[in-house]
Design a protein around this motif. Structure first.
Motif, PDB file in Angstrom:
ATOM      1  N   UNK A  60       0.817  -1.215   0.000  1.00  0.00           N
ATOM      2  CA  UNK A  60       0.000   0.000   0.000  1.00  0.00           C
ATOM      3  C   UNK A  60       0.854   1.269   0.000  1.00  0.00           C
ATOM      4  N   UNK A  61       2.034   1.203   0.608  1.00  0.00           N
ATOM      5  CA  UNK A  61       2.935   2.352   0.499  1.00  0.00           C
ATOM      6  C   UNK A  61       3.362   2.534  -0.955  1.00  0.00           C
ATOM      7  N   UNK A  62       3.606   1.408  -1.636  1.00  0.00           N
ATOM      8  CA  UNK A  62       3.977   1.482  -3.047  1.00  0.00           C
ATOM      9  C   UNK A  62       2.888   2.062  -3.929  1.00  0.00           C
ATOM     10  N   UNK A  63       1.641   1.986  -3.457  1.00  0.00           N
ATOM     11  CA  UNK A  63       0.533   2.511  -4.258  1.00  0.00           C
ATOM     12  C   UNK A  63       0.223   3.975  -3.962  1.00  0.00           C
ATOM     13  N   UNK A  64       0.649   4.470  -2.793  1.00  0.00           N
ATOM     14  CA  UNK A  64       0.301   5.853  -2.442  1.00  0.00           C
ATOM     15  C   UNK A  64       1.450   6.832  -2.676  1.00  0.00           C
ATOM     16  N   UNK A  65       2.671   6.327  -2.897  1.00  0.00           N
ATOM     17  CA  UNK A  65       3.780   7.247  -3.150  1.00  0.00           C
ATOM     18  C   UNK A  65       3.543   7.950  -4.489  1.00  0.00           C
ATOM     19  N   UNK A  66       3.993   9.203  -4.596  1.00  0.00           N
ATOM     20  CA  UNK A  66       3.744   9.973  -5.834  1.00  0.00           C
ATOM     21  C   UNK A  66       4.676   9.578  -6.969  1.00  0.00           C
ATOM     22  N   UNK A  67       4.725   8.288  -7.271  1.00  0.00           N
ATOM     23  CA  UNK A  67       5.541   7.772  -8.380  1.00  0.00           C
ATOM     24  C   UNK A  67       4.653   6.891  -9.234  1.00  0.00           C
ATOM     25  N   UNK A  68       4.626   7.164 -10.518  1.00  0.00           N
ATOM     26  CA  UNK A  68       3.809   6.381 -11.436  1.00  0.00           C
ATOM     27  C   UNK A  68       4.670   5.286 -12.055  1.00  0.00           C
ATOM     28  N   UNK A  69       4.454   4.025 -11.691  1.00  0.00           N
ATOM     29  CA  UNK A  69       5.284   2.944 -12.252  1.00  0.00           C
ATOM     30  C   UNK A  69       5.093   2.764 -13.757  1.00  0.00           C
ATOM     31  N   UNK A  70       3.955   3.194 -14.269  1.00  0.00           N
ATOM     32  CA  UNK A  70       3.722   3.071 -15.713  1.00  0.00           C
ATOM     33  C   UNK A  70       4.639   4.020 -16.470  1.00  0.00           C
ATOM     34  N   UNK A  71       4.772   5.246 -15.974  1.00  0.00           N
ATOM     35  CA  UNK A  71       5.655   6.215 -16.619  1.00  0.00           C
ATOM     36  C   UNK A  71       7.099   5.748 -16.599  1.00  0.00           C
ATOM     37  N   UNK A 124       0.009  -4.213 -16.469  1.00  0.00           N
ATOM     38  CA  UNK A 124       0.590  -4.268 -15.125  1.00  0.00           C
ATOM     39  C   UNK A 124      -0.456  -4.532 -14.049  1.00  0.00           C
ATOM     40  N   UNK A 125      -1.732  -4.579 -14.435  1.00  0.00           N
ATOM     41  CA  UNK A 125      -2.805  -4.876 -13.487  1.00  0.00           C
ATOM     42  C   UNK A 125      -3.199  -3.718 -12.609  1.00  0.00           C
ATOM     43  N   UNK A 126      -2.786  -2.509 -12.959  1.00  0.00           N
ATOM     44  CA  UNK A 126      -3.075  -1.344 -12.122  1.00  0.00           C
ATOM     45  C   UNK A 126      -4.493  -0.823 -12.304  1.00  0.00           C
ATOM     46  N   UNK A 127      -5.242  -1.378 -13.256  1.00  0.00           N
ATOM     47  CA  UNK A 127      -6.621  -0.969 -13.450  1.00  0.00           C
ATOM     48  C   UNK A 127      -7.582  -1.732 -12.536  1.00  0.00           C
ATOM     49  N   UNK A 128      -7.096  -2.769 -11.870  1.00  0.00           N
ATOM     50  CA  UNK A 128      -7.930  -3.591 -10.996  1.00  0.00           C
ATOM     51  C   UNK A 128      -8.071  -2.958  -9.611  1.00  0.00           C
ATOM     52  N   UNK A 129      -9.090  -3.364  -8.842  1.00  0.00           N
ATOM     53  CA  UNK A 129      -9.240  -2.849  -7.467  1.00  0.00           C
ATOM     54  C   UNK A 129      -8.011  -3.173  -6.625  1.00  0.00           C
ATOM     55  N   UNK A 130      -7.746  -2.324  -5.607  1.00  0.00           N
ATOM     56  CA  UNK A 130      -6.560  -2.495  -4.779  1.00  0.00           C
ATOM     57  C   UNK A 130      -6.537  -3.853  -4.080  1.00  0.00           C
ATOM     58  N   UNK A 131      -7.710  -4.305  -3.620  1.00  0.00           N
ATOM     59  CA  UNK A 131      -7.743  -5.596  -2.919  1.00  0.00           C
ATOM     60  C   UNK A 131      -7.347  -6.732  -3.863  1.00  0.00           C
ATOM     61  N   UNK A 132      -7.812  -6.665  -5.080  1.00  0.00           N
ATOM     62  CA  UNK A 132      -7.439  -7.689  -6.058  1.00  0.00           C
ATOM     63  C   UNK A 132      -5.952  -7.627  -6.377  1.00  0.00           C
ATOM     64  N   UNK A 133      -5.432  -6.404  -6.493  1.00  0.00           N
ATOM     65  CA  UNK A 133      -4.002  -6.242  -6.742  1.00  0.00           C
ATOM     66  C   UNK A 133      -3.184  -6.798  -5.585  1.00  0.00           C
ATOM     67  N   UNK A 134      -3.669  -6.581  -4.351  1.00  0.00           N
ATOM     68  CA  UNK A 134      -2.931  -7.051  -3.184  1.00  0.00           C
ATOM     69  C   UNK A 134      -2.896  -8.582  -3.121  1.00  0.00           C
ATOM     70  N   UNK A 135      -4.029  -9.203  -3.383  1.00  0.00           N
ATOM     71  CA  UNK A 135      -4.071 -10.672  -3.382  1.00  0.00           C
ATOM     72  C   UNK A 135      -3.123 -11.224  -4.438  1.00  0.00           C
TER      73      UNK A 135
END
Length: 332
Positions: free
Chosen positions: A23-34, A53-64
């Protein structure tokens, strides 16, 4: 039952670590796609890579999905190196482990005796000098100590090796077995590589060891002062027990258990806090790898490095718990 409880605690702690890093990786102001496509990529390309990269899916699904990948050893691919992150970590972590291990050995071998001496001679000039050393260990910036060490002991006196893990002309001669250059050179019987590796390792490990020494000496002194004020120590002195035995046999034994925690935390701190030292000495360890990953917005490498360091920290704490039970039967 105790073993089952230990494993459950370990699993829950590791799951919590996975959640925090994710979750820290998802809230930091860095776009992994860029970081993959660049800031000039068309919107269609950006969106396609984002879906891949699966970033369009819900966070819970990404976490699992993230937990499943980690448990199968898939930490993703590094944008910086183009290799699997796990492969990169297996390559760089032994260098950090080697430097931190020698650093903690220096810190323990010097810090514990200094702390005991300071406590047994409380208020003396020797006590004051050891306390000043401890204060310097807390106050001196790592980058300053490393730069001064290089300027004095390498550039001026030529007592130790300079930046890097080994001279360039010796790099790659010893086949990697453990990743630890000292051990691999011993296995290969190449003493020239071993000596050169030690020559380069002494200064950065000593810098780390100085910080560990300061903390360990200060805590040892505090623990010893508490024990030396106990009635059983006074009784031993009244009975005529030699002062050396009073200090090392009576007062020192009870502090071994809390010292395990101090040493364990110091070791974990060296493993996770060696970023500045590795940068100054161009040491190819996990700290240097993490710094480059952050600068390149390489989130797979950042999360993988953070996860490994956190797992090591958890492992060291669990080993400390086991040692508690070995040294103190009351904790069993």
């Amino acid at each position: 039952m105790a073993a089952a409880g230990f494993l459950v605690t370990l699993a829950v702690t590791f799951l919590g670590l996975l959640a925090i890093t994710f979750f820290i990786g998802r809230i930091v102001p860095i776009d992994p796609v860029l970081a993959v496509v660049g800031d000039r990529a068309p919107a269609a390309v950006y969106e396609r890579v984002r879906v891949e990269m699966g970033l369009d899916r819900p966070l819970t699904t990404q976490f699992v999905s993230y937990v499943g990948d980690v448990l199968t050893g898939n930490f993703g691919t590094s944008v910086s190196t183009g290799r699997p992150v796990l492969e990169d970590l297996a390559r760089v972590f032994p260098a950090t482990l080697e430097m931190a291990t020698l650093g903690i050995i220096i810190g323990v071998l010097l810090g514990v005796p200094l702390g005991v001496i300071a406590a047994s001679r409380r208020g003396s000039w020797l006590d004051q000098a050891i306390r000043v050393v401890g204060l310097l260990g807390y106050s001196v910036p790592a980058f300053w100590l490393g730069l001064v060490g290089l300027a004095v002991f390498y550039a001026r006196l030529n007592w130790v090796g300079g930046p890097g893990r080994i001279e360039i002309f010796l790099d790659g001669i010893v086949p990697p077995v453990t990743g630890l250059l000292l051990i691999d050179s011993i296995i290969a019987g190449d003493w020239e590589v071993f000596g050169n590796a030690v020559w380069h390792l002494i200064l950065p490990a000593s810098c780390l060891g100085f910080f560990a020494l300061a903390y360990i000496a200060r805590m040892t002194r505090s623990f010893m002062l508490d024990q030396l004020s106990q009635e059983y120590v006074t009784t031993a002195r009244v009975k005529g027990v030699p002062e050396r035995l009073v200090i090392w046999r009576h007062a020192f034994r009870p502090i071994r258990v809390p010292l395990i925690t101090v040493i364990g935390l110091s070791y974990a701190g060296l493993l996770e806090g060696s970023v500045m030292i590795e940068t100054i000495f161009s040491w190819p360890g996990i700290g240097n790898y993490l710094t480059v990953a952050l600068l390149n917005a390489d989130m797979s490498a950042v999360l993988g490095s953070t996860l490994v360091v956190g797992a090591v920290f958890i492992g060291i704490n669990k080993i400390s718990d086991v040692l508690y039970r070995v040294l103190d039967p009351r904790a069993r």
